[in-house]
Design a protein around this motif. Structure first.
Motif, PDB file in Angstrom:
ATOM      1  N   HIS A 123      40.398  25.765  30.493  1.00  0.00           N
ATOM      2  CA  HIS A 123      39.879  24.610  29.756  1.00  0.00           C
ATOM      3  C   HIS A 123      40.427  23.286  30.293  1.00  0.00           C
ATOM      4  CE1 HIS A 123      43.690  25.771  28.066  1.00  0.00           C
ATOM      5  NE2 HIS A 123      43.788  24.635  27.443  1.00  0.00           N
ATOM      6  N   TYR A 178      50.600  20.326  33.940  1.00  0.00           N
ATOM      7  CA  TYR A 178      51.001  20.988  32.689  1.00  0.00           C
ATOM      8  C   TYR A 178      52.517  21.118  32.548  1.00  0.00           C
ATOM      9  CZ  TYR A 178      50.996  24.372  28.899  1.00  0.00           C
ATOM     10  OH  TYR A 178      51.220  25.011  27.708  1.00  0.00           O
ATOM     11  N   PRO A 235      43.027  25.414  22.155  1.00  0.00           N
ATOM     12  CA  PRO A 235      41.833  24.902  22.854  1.00  0.00           C
ATOM     13  C   PRO A 235      40.914  26.003  23.366  1.00  0.00           C
ATOM     14  CG  PRO A 235      43.792  23.769  23.609  1.00  0.00           C
ATOM     15  CD  PRO A 235      44.265  24.872  22.718  1.00  0.00           C
ATOM     16  N   ILE A 236      41.504  27.110  23.846  1.00  0.00           N
ATOM     17  CA  ILE A 236      40.652  28.190  24.361  1.00  0.00           C
ATOM     18  C   ILE A 236      39.936  28.894  23.215  1.00  0.00           C
ATOM     19  CG2 ILE A 236      40.677  30.420  25.559  1.00  0.00           C
ATOM     20  CD1 ILE A 236      42.836  29.385  27.337  1.00  0.00           C
ATOM     21  N   PHE A 258      44.594  27.543  33.715  1.00  0.00           N
ATOM     22  CA  PHE A 258      44.057  27.321  32.376  1.00  0.00           C
ATOM     23  C   PHE A 258      42.585  26.924  32.504  1.00  0.00           C
ATOM     24  CE2 PHE A 258      48.617  26.023  32.023  1.00  0.00           C
ATOM     25  CZ  PHE A 258      49.028  27.211  31.441  1.00  0.00           C
ATOM     26  N   VAL A 262      54.737  19.408  29.423  1.00  0.00           N
ATOM     27  CA  VAL A 262      55.574  20.041  28.408  1.00  0.00           C
ATOM     28  C   VAL A 262      57.047  19.664  28.576  1.00  0.00           C
ATOM     29  CG1 VAL A 262      54.010  21.978  28.054  1.00  0.00           C
ATOM     30  CG2 VAL A 262      55.830  22.176  29.740  1.00  0.00           C
ATOM     31  N   PHE A 265      50.850  33.647  39.866  1.00  0.00           N
ATOM     32  CA  PHE A 265      50.391  34.924  39.352  1.00  0.00           C
ATOM     33  C   PHE A 265      49.342  35.544  40.261  1.00  0.00           C
ATOM     34  CE2 PHE A 265      52.229  32.820  35.809  1.00  0.00           C
ATOM     35  CZ  PHE A 265      52.766  33.819  35.020  1.00  0.00           C
ATOM     36  N   ARG A 275      49.536  25.030  20.965  1.00  0.00           N
ATOM     37  CA  ARG A 275      48.791  23.776  20.817  1.00  0.00           C
ATOM     38  C   ARG A 275      47.961  23.464  22.063  1.00  0.00           C
ATOM     39  NH1 ARG A 275      50.206  18.453  21.569  1.00  0.00           N
ATOM     40  NH2 ARG A 275      52.237  19.055  22.370  1.00  0.00           N
ATOM     41  N   LEU A 276      48.548  23.718  23.242  1.00  0.00           N
ATOM     42  CA  LEU A 276      47.899  23.248  24.473  1.00  0.00           C
ATOM     43  C   LEU A 276      47.040  24.308  25.150  1.00  0.00           C
ATOM     44  CD1 LEU A 276      50.919  21.286  25.968  1.00  0.00           C
ATOM     45  CD2 LEU A 276      48.938  20.355  24.783  1.00  0.00           C
ATOM     46  N   VAL A 277      47.353  25.587  24.908  1.00  0.00           N
ATOM     47  CA  VAL A 277      46.610  26.638  25.616  1.00  0.00           C
ATOM     48  C   VAL A 277      45.794  27.485  24.646  1.00  0.00           C
ATOM     49  CG1 VAL A 277      46.788  28.652  27.117  1.00  0.00           C
ATOM     50  CG2 VAL A 277      48.298  26.702  27.466  1.00  0.00           C
ATOM     51  N   LEU A 279      47.888  33.958  31.104  1.00  0.00           N
ATOM     52  CA  LEU A 279      47.794  32.536  30.747  1.00  0.00           C
ATOM     53  C   LEU A 279      48.960  32.138  29.843  1.00  0.00           C
ATOM     54  CD1 LEU A 279      44.099  31.578  30.004  1.00  0.00           C
ATOM     55  CD2 LEU A 279      45.433  31.288  32.061  1.00  0.00           C
ATOM     56  N   PRO A 314      43.644  36.127  28.901  1.00  0.00           N
ATOM     57  CA  PRO A 314      44.542  37.031  29.600  1.00  0.00           C
ATOM     58  C   PRO A 314      46.005  36.732  29.253  1.00  0.00           C
ATOM     59  CG  PRO A 314      43.188  35.765  31.147  1.00  0.00           C
ATOM     60  CD  PRO A 314      42.947  35.214  29.797  1.00  0.00           C
ATOM     61  N   PRO A 366      56.918  28.191  22.608  1.00  0.00           N
ATOM     62  CA  PRO A 366      55.761  28.844  21.977  1.00  0.00           C
ATOM     63  C   PRO A 366      54.826  27.883  21.241  1.00  0.00           C
ATOM     64  CG  PRO A 366      57.711  30.171  21.677  1.00  0.00           C
ATOM     65  CD  PRO A 366      58.166  28.920  22.377  1.00  0.00           C
ATOM     66  N   ALA A 410      54.196  24.747  21.849  1.00  0.00           N
ATOM     67  CA  ALA A 410      53.420  23.977  22.823  1.00  0.00           C
ATOM     68  C   ALA A 410      52.326  24.854  23.429  1.00  0.00           C
ATOM     69  CB  ALA A 410      54.338  23.441  23.915  1.00  0.00           C
ATOM     70  N   THR A 411      52.646  26.122  23.702  1.00  0.00           N
ATOM     71  CA  THR A 411      51.636  27.050  24.220  1.00  0.00           C
ATOM     72  C   THR A 411      50.494  27.198  23.224  1.00  0.00           C
ATOM     73  OG1 THR A 411      53.331  28.256  25.423  1.00  0.00           O
ATOM     74  CG2 THR A 411      51.261  29.396  25.072  1.00  0.00           C
ATOM     75  N   PRO A 453      61.387  32.739  29.326  1.00  0.00           N
ATOM     76  CA  PRO A 453      60.861  32.194  30.594  1.00  0.00           C
ATOM     77  C   PRO A 453      60.974  30.674  30.672  1.00  0.00           C
ATOM     78  CG  PRO A 453      59.333  33.802  29.696  1.00  0.00           C
ATOM     79  CD  PRO A 453      60.421  33.641  28.688  1.00  0.00           C
ATOM     80  N   PHE A 454      60.747  29.963  29.529  1.00  0.00           N
ATOM     81  CA  PHE A 454      60.767  28.501  29.587  1.00  0.00           C
ATOM     82  C   PHE A 454      62.180  27.946  29.705  1.00  0.00           C
ATOM     83  CE2 PHE A 454      60.083  29.909  25.187  1.00  0.00           C
ATOM     84  CZ  PHE A 454      61.190  29.361  24.549  1.00  0.00           C
ATOM     85  N   ALA A 492      56.753  25.666  28.721  1.00  0.00           N
ATOM     86  CA  ALA A 492      56.260  25.376  27.380  1.00  0.00           C
ATOM     87  C   ALA A 492      56.892  26.325  26.370  1.00  0.00           C
ATOM     88  CB  ALA A 492      54.746  25.501  27.341  1.00  0.00           C
ATOM     89  N   ARG A 539      50.757  24.006  41.084  1.00  0.00           N
ATOM     90  CA  ARG A 539      51.194  23.948  39.698  1.00  0.00           C
ATOM     91  C   ARG A 539      52.628  24.464  39.547  1.00  0.00           C
ATOM     92  NH1 ARG A 539      48.227  27.485  35.126  1.00  0.00           N
ATOM     93  NH2 ARG A 539      49.295  29.114  36.288  1.00  0.00           N
ATOM     94  N   PHE A 595      59.483  37.467  31.779  1.00  0.00           N
ATOM     95  CA  PHE A 595      58.372  37.999  30.988  1.00  0.00           C
ATOM     96  C   PHE A 595      58.731  39.337  30.370  1.00  0.00           C
ATOM     97  CE2 PHE A 595      55.875  35.729  34.460  1.00  0.00           C
ATOM     98  CZ  PHE A 595      55.977  34.526  33.786  1.00  0.00           C
ATOM     99  N   GLU A 622      51.802  33.724  29.679  1.00  0.00           N
ATOM    100  CA  GLU A 622      53.012  33.807  30.495  1.00  0.00           C
ATOM    101  C   GLU A 622      53.144  32.586  31.390  1.00  0.00           C
ATOM    102  OE1 GLU A 622      53.242  38.684  30.749  1.00  0.00           O
ATOM    103  OE2 GLU A 622      52.627  37.533  32.496  1.00  0.00           O
ATOM    104  N   ALA A 623      52.016  32.142  31.958  1.00  0.00           N
ATOM    105  CA  ALA A 623      52.059  30.974  32.840  1.00  0.00           C
ATOM    106  C   ALA A 623      52.527  29.752  32.075  1.00  0.00           C
ATOM    107  CB  ALA A 623      50.689  30.734  33.451  1.00  0.00           C
ATOM    108  N   SER A 624      52.044  29.604  30.858  1.00  0.00           N
ATOM    109  CA  SER A 624      52.441  28.453  30.051  1.00  0.00           C
ATOM    110  C   SER A 624      53.946  28.473  29.803  1.00  0.00           C
ATOM    111  CB  SER A 624      51.685  28.480  28.722  1.00  0.00           C
ATOM    112  OG  SER A 624      52.179  27.491  27.876  1.00  0.00           O
ATOM    113  N   SER A 625      54.443  29.634  29.409  1.00  0.00           N
ATOM    114  CA  SER A 625      55.873  29.784  29.156  1.00  0.00           C
ATOM    115  C   SER A 625      56.672  29.574  30.438  1.00  0.00           C
ATOM    116  CB  SER A 625      56.119  31.176  28.578  1.00  0.00           C
ATOM    117  OG  SER A 625      57.469  31.373  28.319  1.00  0.00           O
ATOM    118  N   ALA A 680      46.106  32.753  36.967  1.00  0.00           N
ATOM    119  CA  ALA A 680      46.366  32.316  35.588  1.00  0.00           C
ATOM    120  C   ALA A 680      46.214  30.812  35.416  1.00  0.00           C
ATOM    121  CB  ALA A 680      47.761  32.772  35.141  1.00  0.00           C
TER     122      ALA A 680
END
Lengths: 298, 355
Positions: free
Chosen positions: B106, B115, A220-221, B104, B119, B98, A215-217, A199, A196, A210, A212-213, B89-90, A208, B163, B69, A201-204, B102
């Motif tokens: 995994h 997380y 792996p998915i 993760f 980072v 969300f 590599r980490l999200v 996910l 989705p 780009p 890092a997103t 955003p970062f 994180a 989180r 976003f 957006e949540a990382s950012s 949202a």
């Protein structure tokens, strides 16, 4: 004006058919048997029977006088294939080409799949997926010969002023990377579709950048999808013999050895023994992949 | 206990001078559609601000613009006095809970919560410690190594909250976070969220389409309609003194009476509204309506705590009254029967003429 109203269980038509449906509804095992008998028989025939035949043939020899396969049991073919330096070199070269093709396809497929799944507008998405699939409509042979025209000496590449790889291993890698690329893009694209947007957006949002997103999200998915893609490109390359002949010139791969032994050399047992190598390699690869736990999240 | 006892004063003291967020002429267009239409808004530091509106009113887009976003088509977003309109955003000191949480898939819960610290380069031991504390705070301290897929909706929502809060943002953005929960859990989370916000003193911006949720939780509410803000005010102001028919109707049910009635009753040509629970209704006495307005009952709806009586005035205007069960009078009315409607002068809210 009388209307004929009958109860449903006395409905006109085919009572026998209804009885069969009802029987299948009540008997779950019977239903399962009806569903699976044909495909299961086919699988047993294709996989088990054909593979067993391959393994058994590898243990036979060829009568040098008559050229007929004699059913004398021997391990000579397997020993020759594993110890003869010629076969070792060819096996290692094939493996190297397969790994290179897989890596090249992975590097090319990730951004393309990302673009299609996450950046392109919905209307473009369909167009791009069709564009990815389109090369599969063309004949494999035509594509291989087209690459020969590009890569060979005096070909398109030289005409453009770029030095050509000629008939070589590099040419084989380039051509096979092109031909198998859709098989890498499609599973990775499907994998991206399942991630989705929120996910990413949540990382950012959590800070994180780009990379890092990625590599980490994302990676792996996507591991199961990428592995599915590598199984395609790796296995298809290991078994290829046509492209190797057309753009590789004298570059021998395991496929060309099998082809030569079945055809010109008329040594089916040796061909079977050589064909077991890619099977063993793929099995080893799947075991390694399984051991890393990458398939647990499939 | 102390933080819960005097949240107002403690918050005012720690709050910096300027607004936490200032939106100036903020607009966002997607192709032909204008999702946000030159919105001006100041959100105070440390307040619980709700953006309320129907779906498609632009409230979520405003939230996404604040988070980064989406980038605005026009206008400025200031965070703590600094223009962040073009930042990624970062690079913004705000975090989001969300709508779909949202999380993760995994990662375990503790990895999910850690997380943001990871980072930022926080050492592993430290970030695990802080993530565990944050999960403890949302009563998930015993589930550290579970995967999000093993949790219920309410638990996932708590993880998402932990989180976002573990990185200590200046502003927390919540995008309809309670939408997927059942009623009981939603009411419980409303209370918990409000308490958490008062304890932390962080500015919360809460997007919802549920007017009751907005009224119970917020310090202030901004009501959105068609990409614009219709009204900003405290829950009391929004509910008691809506500034137009949209707010009057969207926040709670309202009776909106036409200007002709305003003229005949009060000598004023404007439309006005009266809340259903402020209307008195009685059966029509034989001598005529007297001081009230006659109406014909068209429907009776039993709500448990009250009975809603719907009716039509002689001029065709529909009216709704709420008869409390304690009054024991629901039985006096029947569909098709006449009744008399009245209200106190101070319960009349005049609506500005529709532009």
């Amino acid at each position: 004006m009388s209307v004929d109203i009958r109860p449903a269980d006395a409905a006109p038509g085919r009572p026998s058919r209804q009885a069969l449906s009802a029987l299948l509804y009540r008997r779950g095992r019977l239903r399962l048997a009806g569903l699976l008998t044909a495909p299961a028989a086919w699988l047993i025939l294709v996989y088990i029977a054909a593979l067993s035949a391959l393994l058994i043939t590898a243990l036979w020899t060829v009568d040098t006088f008559t050229g007929k396969v004699s059913t004398t049991w021997t391990l000579d073919n397997l020993i020759q294939v594993t110890t003869d330096p010629v076969y070792q070199t060819i096996a290692l070269r094939t493996l190297r080409i397969a790994v290179l093709v897989t890596v090249v396809d992975m590097v090319l497929a990730l951004p393309i799949a990302f673009f299609i799944a996450k950046v392109a507008s919905p209307r473009w998405r369909g167009v791009l997926v069709v564009a990815i699939l389109m090369p599969l409509w063309a004949s494999y042979l035509v594509k291989a010969y087209a690459w020969r025209n590009v890569l060979a000496e005096g070909g398109l590449l030289e005409w453009l002023g770029i030095s050509s790889p000629g008939y070589s291993e590099a040419a084989v890698v380039i051509a096979l990377s092109y031909i198998w690329l859709p098989y890498m893009i499609l599973p990775i694209h499907a994998g991206f579709e399942r991630v989705p947007d929120s996910l990413l957006e949540a990382s950012s949002d959590l800070g994180a950048k780009p990379l890092a997103t990625l590599r980490l999200v994302i990676l792996p998915i996507l591991v199961p999808s990428i592995i599915a893609g590598t199984i395609f490109t790796f296995a298809l390359t290991l078994g290829d013999y046509i492209t190797a002949q057309i753009v590789g010139g004298t570059t021998q791969m395991l496929g060309t050895v099998v082809y030569a032994n079945v055809g010109a050399a008329n040594n089916l047992p040796l061909a079977s023994a050589v064909a077991l190598i890619p099977i063993a390699v793929i099995m080893a690869y799947l075991l390694i992949v399984r051991r890393t736990g990458a398939l647990n999240n499939l | 206990m102390t933080s819960a006892a005097m949240p107002q004063t403690s918050r005012r003291k720690t709050a910096p001078a300027g607004p936490a967020i200032r939106l100036v002429g903020l607009s966002k267009r997607f192709g032909e559609t204008t999702a946000v239409d030159s919105v001006d808004l100041e959100i105070r530091s440390g307040e619980f601000f709700s953006m309320l509106g129907p779906s498609g009113s632009g409230k979520t887009t405003v939230l996404r613009l604040i988070a980064g976003f989406e980038l605005p088509t026009a206008g400025v977003i200031e965070l703590d006095g600094k223009d962040v309109s073009a930042r990624a955003p970062f690079e913004r000191d705000v975090n989001t809970v969300f709508q779909d949480y949202a999380l993760f898939p995994h990662m375990s819960l503790i990895e999910n919560v850690a997380y943001g610290l990871r980072v930022r380069g926080v050492a592993k031991a430290v970030r695990r410690q802080r993530a565990a504390e944050a999960l403890e705070q949302v009563q998930l301290g015993s589930f550290l190594d579970r995967r999000p897929s093993q949790l219920s909706g309410g638990q996932r929502q708590r993880v998402a909250l932990a989180r976002a809060l573990v990185v200590r943002p200046k502003v927390l953005l919540l995008d309809e976070p309670l939408g997927a929960l059942d009623l009981k859990l939603r009411q419980q989370m409303q209370v918990e969220l409000k308490e958490l916000q008062q304890e932390l003193g962080i500015t919360f911006i809460f997007v919802t389409h549920d007017q009751e949720e907005a009224l119970t939780m917020s310090d202030r509410i901004g009501v959105f309609n068609k990409g614009r803000i219709e009204q900003v005010g405290t829950p009391e102001e929004i509910y008691e003194r809506p500034n137009g028919p949209f707010v009057a109707n969207f926040v709670g049910t309202s009776n909106i009476f036409p200007g002709t009635l305003g003229r005949s009753l009060y000598g004023r040509d404007d439309r006005f509204s009266v809340r259903p629970e402020r209307i008195q209704l009685r059966p029509l006495p034989p001598e005529g309506p007297g001081t009230g307005i006659a109406l014909t009952v068209t429907a009776l709806v039993y709500l448990g705590h009250a009975t809603q009586v719907r009716g039509t005035l002689p001029d065709g205007t529909t009216a709704v009254a709420l008869i409390p069960v304690t009054a024991g009078r629901g039985g006096e009315f029947a569909v098709g029967q006449p009744a008399v409607l009245s209200w106190n002068r101070q319960d009349v809210v005049w609506l500005p003429p529709a532009s």
